[in-house]
Design a protein around this motif. Sequence first.
Motif, PDB file in Angstrom:
ATOM      1  N   MET A   1       2.954  -8.932 -12.058  1.00  0.00           N
ATOM      2  CA  MET A   1       2.351  -8.621 -10.784  1.00  0.00           C
ATOM      3  C   MET A   1       0.895  -9.074 -10.814  1.00  0.00           C
ATOM      4  O   MET A   1       0.190  -8.864 -11.779  1.00  0.00           O
ATOM      5  CB  MET A   1       2.443  -7.124 -10.522  1.00  0.00           C
ATOM      6  N   SER A   2       0.483  -9.679  -9.725  1.00  0.00           N
ATOM      7  CA  SER A   2      -0.886 -10.169  -9.656  1.00  0.00           C
ATOM      8  C   SER A   2      -1.847  -9.049  -9.282  1.00  0.00           C
ATOM      9  O   SER A   2      -1.459  -8.022  -8.735  1.00  0.00           O
ATOM     10  CB  SER A   2      -0.991 -11.303  -8.644  1.00  0.00           C
ATOM     11  N   GLU A   3      -3.108  -9.296  -9.545  1.00  0.00           N
ATOM     12  CA  GLU A   3      -4.156  -8.353  -9.173  1.00  0.00           C
ATOM     13  C   GLU A   3      -4.180  -8.174  -7.654  1.00  0.00           C
ATOM     14  O   GLU A   3      -4.391  -7.072  -7.151  1.00  0.00           O
ATOM     15  CB  GLU A   3      -5.493  -8.893  -9.681  1.00  0.00           C
ATOM     16  N   ASN A   4      -3.949  -9.269  -6.923  1.00  0.00           N
ATOM     17  CA  ASN A   4      -3.928  -9.187  -5.456  1.00  0.00           C
ATOM     18  C   ASN A   4      -2.809  -8.287  -4.966  1.00  0.00           C
ATOM     19  O   ASN A   4      -3.000  -7.509  -4.028  1.00  0.00           O
ATOM     20  CB  ASN A   4      -3.789 -10.578  -4.837  1.00  0.00           C
ATOM     21  N   ASP A   5      -1.628  -8.373  -5.581  1.00  0.00           N
ATOM     22  CA  ASP A   5      -0.500  -7.504  -5.205  1.00  0.00           C
ATOM     23  C   ASP A   5      -0.850  -6.041  -5.455  1.00  0.00           C
ATOM     24  O   ASP A   5      -0.522  -5.170  -4.658  1.00  0.00           O
ATOM     25  CB  ASP A   5       0.763  -7.867  -5.988  1.00  0.00           C
ATOM     26  N   PHE A   6      -1.497  -5.792  -6.575  1.00  0.00           N
ATOM     27  CA  PHE A   6      -1.880  -4.429  -6.926  1.00  0.00           C
ATOM     28  C   PHE A   6      -2.813  -3.842  -5.873  1.00  0.00           C
ATOM     29  O   PHE A   6      -2.584  -2.756  -5.350  1.00  0.00           O
ATOM     30  CB  PHE A   6      -2.540  -4.412  -8.311  1.00  0.00           C
ATOM     31  N   PHE A   7      -3.870  -4.572  -5.536  1.00  0.00           N
ATOM     32  CA  PHE A   7      -4.831  -4.058  -4.568  1.00  0.00           C
ATOM     33  C   PHE A   7      -4.261  -4.026  -3.155  1.00  0.00           C
ATOM     34  O   PHE A   7      -4.598  -3.130  -2.378  1.00  0.00           O
ATOM     35  CB  PHE A   7      -6.143  -4.837  -4.627  1.00  0.00           C
ATOM     36  N   ALA A   8      -3.381  -4.949  -2.824  1.00  0.00           N
ATOM     37  CA  ALA A   8      -2.725  -4.911  -1.511  1.00  0.00           C
ATOM     38  C   ALA A   8      -1.870  -3.651  -1.399  1.00  0.00           C
ATOM     39  O   ALA A   8      -1.820  -3.019  -0.339  1.00  0.00           O
ATOM     40  CB  ALA A   8      -1.883  -6.163  -1.300  1.00  0.00           C
ATOM     41  N   ALA A   9      -1.217  -3.279  -2.483  1.00  0.00           N
ATOM     42  CA  ALA A   9      -0.384  -2.066  -2.475  1.00  0.00           C
ATOM     43  C   ALA A   9      -1.241  -0.825  -2.266  1.00  0.00           C
ATOM     44  O   ALA A   9      -0.795   0.154  -1.672  1.00  0.00           O
ATOM     45  CB  ALA A   9       0.401  -1.957  -3.773  1.00  0.00           C
ATOM     46  N   LEU A  10      -2.483  -0.857  -2.720  1.00  0.00           N
ATOM     47  CA  LEU A  10      -3.387   0.288  -2.580  1.00  0.00           C
ATOM     48  C   LEU A  10      -4.102   0.312  -1.233  1.00  0.00           C
ATOM     49  O   LEU A  10      -4.816   1.272  -0.928  1.00  0.00           O
ATOM     50  CB  LEU A  10      -4.443   0.267  -3.689  1.00  0.00           C
ATOM     51  N   SER A  11      -3.902  -0.702  -0.432  1.00  0.00           N
ATOM     52  CA  SER A  11      -4.687  -0.841   0.793  1.00  0.00           C
ATOM     53  C   SER A  11      -4.290   0.127   1.910  1.00  0.00           C
ATOM     54  O   SER A  11      -5.074   0.366   2.817  1.00  0.00           O
ATOM     55  CB  SER A  11      -4.609  -2.276   1.313  1.00  0.00           C
ATOM     56  N   HIS A  12      -3.107   0.688   1.854  1.00  0.00           N
ATOM     57  CA  HIS A  12      -2.659   1.575   2.927  1.00  0.00           C
ATOM     58  C   HIS A  12      -2.923   3.038   2.545  1.00  0.00           C
ATOM     59  O   HIS A  12      -2.606   3.464   1.439  1.00  0.00           O
ATOM     60  CB  HIS A  12      -1.167   1.371   3.198  1.00  0.00           C
ATOM     61  N   PRO A  13      -3.490   3.820   3.473  1.00  0.00           N
ATOM     62  CA  PRO A  13      -3.798   5.225   3.138  1.00  0.00           C
ATOM     63  C   PRO A  13      -2.583   6.059   2.749  1.00  0.00           C
ATOM     64  O   PRO A  13      -2.691   6.939   1.889  1.00  0.00           O
ATOM     65  CB  PRO A  13      -4.455   5.773   4.405  1.00  0.00           C
ATOM     66  N   HIS A  14      -1.417   5.803   3.351  1.00  0.00           N
ATOM     67  CA  HIS A  14      -0.228   6.576   2.962  1.00  0.00           C
ATOM     68  C   HIS A  14       0.186   6.249   1.528  1.00  0.00           C
ATOM     69  O   HIS A  14       0.619   7.139   0.789  1.00  0.00           O
ATOM     70  CB  HIS A  14       0.942   6.308   3.913  1.00  0.00           C
ATOM     71  N   ARG A  15       0.046   4.988   1.118  1.00  0.00           N
ATOM     72  CA  ARG A  15       0.404   4.634  -0.250  1.00  0.00           C
ATOM     73  C   ARG A  15      -0.567   5.269  -1.241  1.00  0.00           C
ATOM     74  O   ARG A  15      -0.158   5.724  -2.312  1.00  0.00           O
ATOM     75  CB  ARG A  15       0.480   3.119  -0.405  1.00  0.00           C
ATOM     76  N   ARG A  16      -1.832   5.331  -0.882  1.00  0.00           N
ATOM     77  CA  ARG A  16      -2.794   6.015  -1.764  1.00  0.00           C
ATOM     78  C   ARG A  16      -2.464   7.505  -1.857  1.00  0.00           C
ATOM     79  O   ARG A  16      -2.573   8.105  -2.933  1.00  0.00           O
ATOM     80  CB  ARG A  16      -4.224   5.792  -1.281  1.00  0.00           C
ATOM     81  N   LEU A  17      -2.039   8.100  -0.755  1.00  0.00           N
ATOM     82  CA  LEU A  17      -1.656   9.518  -0.773  1.00  0.00           C
ATOM     83  C   LEU A  17      -0.389   9.719  -1.606  1.00  0.00           C
ATOM     84  O   LEU A  17      -0.277  10.715  -2.339  1.00  0.00           O
ATOM     85  CB  LEU A  17      -1.451  10.026   0.655  1.00  0.00           C
ATOM     86  N   ILE A  18       0.542   8.798  -1.533  1.00  0.00           N
ATOM     87  CA  ILE A  18       1.751   8.862  -2.372  1.00  0.00           C
ATOM     88  C   ILE A  18       1.352   8.831  -3.848  1.00  0.00           C
ATOM     89  O   ILE A  18       1.828   9.632  -4.656  1.00  0.00           O
ATOM     90  CB  ILE A  18       2.726   7.711  -2.037  1.00  0.00           C
ATOM     91  N   ILE A  19       0.458   7.926  -4.198  1.00  0.00           N
ATOM     92  CA  ILE A  19       0.000   7.815  -5.587  1.00  0.00           C
ATOM     93  C   ILE A  19      -0.693   9.101  -6.023  1.00  0.00           C
ATOM     94  O   ILE A  19      -0.437   9.628  -7.103  1.00  0.00           O
ATOM     95  CB  ILE A  19      -0.936   6.597  -5.747  1.00  0.00           C
ATOM     96  N   ARG A  20      -1.561   9.631  -5.173  1.00  0.00           N
ATOM     97  CA  ARG A  20      -2.274  10.874  -5.490  1.00  0.00           C
ATOM     98  C   ARG A  20      -1.282  12.025  -5.668  1.00  0.00           C
ATOM     99  O   ARG A  20      -1.402  12.828  -6.598  1.00  0.00           O
ATOM    100  CB  ARG A  20      -3.274  11.191  -4.377  1.00  0.00           C
ATOM    101  N   THR A  21      -0.294  12.098  -4.779  1.00  0.00           N
ATOM    102  CA  THR A  21       0.705  13.171  -4.846  1.00  0.00           C
ATOM    103  C   THR A  21       1.532  13.060  -6.114  1.00  0.00           C
ATOM    104  O   THR A  21       1.765  14.062  -6.806  1.00  0.00           O
ATOM    105  CB  THR A  21       1.607  13.136  -3.597  1.00  0.00           C
ATOM    106  N   LEU A  22       1.975  11.852  -6.444  1.00  0.00           N
ATOM    107  CA  LEU A  22       2.760  11.669  -7.667  1.00  0.00           C
ATOM    108  C   LEU A  22       1.908  11.902  -8.908  1.00  0.00           C
ATOM    109  O   LEU A  22       2.416  12.367  -9.924  1.00  0.00           O
ATOM    110  CB  LEU A  22       3.383  10.274  -7.702  1.00  0.00           C
ATOM    111  N   GLY A  23       0.630  11.600  -8.823  1.00  0.00           N
ATOM    112  CA  GLY A  23      -0.261  11.831  -9.965  1.00  0.00           C
ATOM    113  C   GLY A  23      -0.435  13.297 -10.282  1.00  0.00           C
ATOM    114  O   GLY A  23      -0.752  13.661 -11.418  1.00  0.00           O
ATOM    115  N   ASN A  24      -0.214  14.146  -9.297  1.00  0.00           N
ATOM    116  CA  ASN A  24      -0.336  15.589  -9.486  1.00  0.00           C
ATOM    117  C   ASN A  24       1.001  16.258  -9.775  1.00  0.00           C
ATOM    118  O   ASN A  24       1.100  17.471  -9.713  1.00  0.00           O
ATOM    119  CB  ASN A  24      -0.974  16.238  -8.249  1.00  0.00           C
ATOM    120  N   SER A  25       2.020  15.456 -10.043  1.00  0.00           N
ATOM    121  CA  SER A  25       3.343  16.020 -10.304  1.00  0.00           C
ATOM    122  C   SER A  25       3.951  15.327 -11.518  1.00  0.00           C
ATOM    123  O   SER A  25       3.428  14.338 -12.007  1.00  0.00           O
ATOM    124  CB  SER A  25       4.264  15.832  -9.092  1.00  0.00           C
TER     125      SER A  25
END
Length: 107
Positions: A1-25
């Motif tokens: 996976m490229s660095e661009n793909d990684f940051f593009a995946a983080l660009s949406h607020p719902h995806r960041r919230l998904i990551i935050r939620t999974l990080g706490n579980s």
Amino acid sequence: MSENDFFAALSHPHRRLIIRTLGNSKGMPASHLADAVGVSRPGLSSHLKVLKSSRIVHGERRGKSIVYRLDNETLNSHIADMLEFLNIGAIDHLFAGSPAGIAPRRP
């Protein structure tokens, strides 16, 4: 996976919230994750597709459910790359003389 793909995946607020939620579980099935994030299940599915293709999230089948977790190896790799890119180690000397817990504000 490229660095661009990684940051593009983080660009949406719902995806960041998904990551935050999974990080706490320790992992969460899609139905619980959709409720926790406050998105529809079809919406969650499209966000998970992006996160899985970027290897930020992976799913593990448990009976009839799929439990989603963060892919810590991918996250650690990209975070380490980002810290190296930002040359964070070179900034540490700026705070060497500061009282404990007090650091100048960064711009």
